[in-house]
Design a protein around this motif. Structure first.
Motif, PDB file in Angstrom:
ATOM      1  N   HIS A 277      -5.664  -7.806  20.120  1.00 28.52           N
ATOM      2  CA  HIS A 277      -5.452  -9.112  20.744  1.00 28.52           C
ATOM      3  C   HIS A 277      -4.062  -9.255  21.349  1.00 28.52           C
ATOM      4  N   GLY A 278      -3.360  -8.156  21.572  1.00 27.75           N
ATOM      5  CA  GLY A 278      -2.084  -8.208  22.245  1.00 27.75           C
ATOM      6  C   GLY A 278      -0.915  -8.605  21.382  1.00 27.75           C
ATOM      7  N   PHE A 279      -1.036  -8.482  20.089  1.00 26.90           N
ATOM      8  CA  PHE A 279       0.004  -8.785  19.118  1.00 26.90           C
ATOM      9  C   PHE A 279       0.709 -10.103  19.376  1.00 26.90           C
ATOM     10  N   PRO A 280       0.141 -11.161  18.852  1.00 23.21           N
ATOM     11  CA  PRO A 280       0.896 -12.410  18.871  1.00 23.21           C
ATOM     12  C   PRO A 280       2.153 -12.229  18.024  1.00 23.21           C
ATOM     13  N   LYS A 281       3.034 -13.172  18.066  1.00 18.44           N
ATOM     14  CA  LYS A 281       4.276 -13.070  17.285  1.00 18.44           C
ATOM     15  C   LYS A 281       3.904 -12.891  15.823  1.00 18.44           C
ATOM     16  N   ILE A 282       4.350 -11.805  15.231  1.00 15.18           N
ATOM     17  CA  ILE A 282       3.979 -11.490  13.857  1.00 15.18           C
ATOM     18  C   ILE A 282       5.240 -11.206  13.063  1.00 15.18           C
ATOM     19  N   MET A 283       5.236 -11.610  11.818  1.00 17.43           N
ATOM     20  CA  MET A 283       6.346 -11.312  10.923  1.00 17.43           C
ATOM     21  C   MET A 283       5.767 -10.958   9.557  1.00 17.43           C
ATOM     22  N   GLY A 284       6.513 -10.223   8.796  1.00 15.39           N
ATOM     23  CA  GLY A 284       6.054  -9.805   7.479  1.00 15.39           C
ATOM     24  C   GLY A 284       6.847 -10.488   6.377  1.00 15.39           C
ATOM     25  N   VAL A 285       6.201 -10.656   5.236  1.00 17.17           N
ATOM     26  CA  VAL A 285       6.850 -11.220   4.056  1.00 17.17           C
ATOM     27  C   VAL A 285       6.518 -10.297   2.890  1.00 17.17           C
ATOM     28  N   LEU A 286       7.555  -9.699   2.307  1.00 15.57           N
ATOM     29  CA  LEU A 286       7.373  -8.831   1.143  1.00 15.57           C
ATOM     30  C   LEU A 286       7.491  -9.660  -0.127  1.00 15.57           C
ATOM     31  N   THR A 287       6.521  -9.542  -0.995  1.00 16.61           N
ATOM     32  CA  THR A 287       6.543 -10.258  -2.267  1.00 16.61           C
ATOM     33  C   THR A 287       6.542  -9.263  -3.426  1.00 16.61           C
ATOM     34  N   GLN A 288       6.610  -9.768  -4.626  1.00 13.51           N
ATOM     35  CA  GLN A 288       6.569  -8.966  -5.858  1.00 13.51           C
ATOM     36  C   GLN A 288       7.753  -8.007  -5.967  1.00 13.51           C
ATOM     37  N   LEU A 289       8.887  -8.382  -5.394  1.00  9.82           N
ATOM     38  CA  LEU A 289      10.070  -7.524  -5.479  1.00  9.82           C
ATOM     39  C   LEU A 289      10.700  -7.564  -6.868  1.00  9.82           C
ATOM     40  N   ASP A 290      10.343  -8.558  -7.681  1.00  9.91           N
ATOM     41  CA  ASP A 290      10.890  -8.646  -9.028  1.00  9.91           C
ATOM     42  C   ASP A 290      10.252  -7.635  -9.983  1.00  9.91           C
ATOM     43  N   SER A 291       9.202  -6.957  -9.537  1.00 11.57           N
ATOM     44  CA  SER A 291       8.538  -5.979 -10.402  1.00 11.57           C
ATOM     45  C   SER A 291       9.306  -4.654 -10.479  1.00 11.57           C
TER      46      SER A 291
ATOM     47  N   MET B  35       2.394 -12.225   7.847  1.00 16.32           N
ATOM     48  CA  MET B  35       1.613 -11.255   7.139  1.00 16.32           C
ATOM     49  C   MET B  35       2.272 -11.025   5.785  1.00 16.32           C
ATOM     50  N   LEU B  36       1.517 -11.205   4.726  1.00 16.13           N
ATOM     51  CA  LEU B  36       2.020 -11.089   3.363  1.00 16.13           C
ATOM     52  C   LEU B  36       1.724  -9.690   2.823  1.00 16.13           C
ATOM     53  N   ILE B  37       2.757  -9.030   2.307  1.00 11.13           N
ATOM     54  CA  ILE B  37       2.618  -7.666   1.810  1.00 11.13           C
ATOM     55  C   ILE B  37       3.145  -7.611   0.382  1.00 11.13           C
ATOM     56  N   ASP B  38       2.338  -7.091  -0.520  1.00 13.70           N
ATOM     57  CA  ASP B  38       2.741  -6.906  -1.914  1.00 13.70           C
ATOM     58  C   ASP B  38       3.586  -5.634  -1.989  1.00 13.70           C
ATOM     59  N   ALA B  39       4.892  -5.788  -2.208  1.00 14.13           N
ATOM     60  CA  ALA B  39       5.804  -4.645  -2.204  1.00 14.13           C
ATOM     61  C   ALA B  39       5.544  -3.688  -3.358  1.00 14.13           C
ATOM     62  N   SER B  40       5.019  -4.178  -4.461  1.00 13.87           N
ATOM     63  CA  SER B  40       4.763  -3.288  -5.595  1.00 13.87           C
ATOM     64  C   SER B  40       3.595  -2.346  -5.314  1.00 13.87           C
ATOM     65  N   PHE B  41       2.727  -2.730  -4.396  1.00 12.09           N
ATOM     66  CA  PHE B  41       1.578  -1.888  -4.056  1.00 12.09           C
ATOM     67  C   PHE B  41       1.746  -1.212  -2.701  1.00 12.09           C
ATOM     68  N   GLY B  42       2.439  -1.839  -1.775  1.00 10.97           N
ATOM     69  CA  GLY B  42       2.632  -1.276  -0.437  1.00 10.97           C
ATOM     70  C   GLY B  42       1.535  -1.721   0.513  1.00 10.97           C
ATOM     71  N   PHE B  43       1.342  -0.966   1.568  1.00 15.05           N
ATOM     72  CA  PHE B  43       0.332  -1.305   2.572  1.00 15.05           C
ATOM     73  C   PHE B  43      -1.051  -0.918   2.068  1.00 15.05           C
ATOM     74  N   GLU B  44      -1.974  -1.844   2.171  1.00 16.37           N
ATOM     75  CA  GLU B  44      -3.351  -1.604   1.766  1.00 16.37           C
ATOM     76  C   GLU B  44      -4.198  -1.390   3.009  1.00 16.37           C
ATOM     77  N   MET B  45      -5.429  -0.960   2.817  1.00 15.62           N
ATOM     78  CA  MET B  45      -6.327  -0.725   3.943  1.00 15.62           C
ATOM     79  C   MET B  45      -6.562  -2.018   4.723  1.00 15.62           C
TER      80      MET B  45
END
Length: 132
Positions: A23-37, A1-11
């Motif tokens: 669906h019982g949460f398959p293996k999920i991981m997050g990736v924070l991007t835009q940390l250089d902002s 799951m890709l998350i824009d760190a400069s904006f945070g969690f969106e709807m």
């Protein structure tokens, strides 16, 4: 799951997580991007901590969250991509009991192509509305 760190969690992020929960949460991981902002290191640390804890609240405790610090010449840093790729190749998927015991379908869009005249003439509720 890709998350824009400069904006945070969106709807849309919460909607995606809700679908995952159903669906019982398959293996999920997050990736924070835009940390250089972020200009200040203190604000960056605070934001990373907040997003990590919010991610853990929505998914499950200690869910893996990767940080991609930023792009250099239009590309992410090789070491960060290497670490992300290594984690993806060795991660173990748990068997989803809900998914194996229930049929399911995920639809992005549905469009009814039924001719409105057919509905009016052939359906009972169409006749009821015509009389009233």
């Amino acid at each position: 799951m890709l998350i824009d760190a400069s904006f945070g969690f969106e709807m849309e992020t919460f909607e995606f997580l809700n679908i995952g929960q159903v669906h019982g949460f398959p293996k999920i991981m997050g990736v924070l991007t835009q940390l250089d902002s972020f200009k200040h290191n203190r604000q960056l640390k605070k934001t990373k901590k907040q997003l990590k804890h919010r991610f853990w609240t929505e998914v499950y405790l200690v869910a893996k969250l990767f940080y991609l610090s930023g792009m250099v010449h239009g590309e992410y840093q090789n070491q960060e991509i290497h670490n992300l790729g290594c984690y993806i190749t060795v991660m173990k998927y748990r068997l989803l009991t809900w998914q194996t015991s229930h049929p399911y379908i995920l639809a992005d869009r549905m469009e009814d192509l039924t001719n409105p005249e057919d509905i009016r003439t052939k359906c009972d509720w169409g006749r009821r509305f015509r009389r009233e």
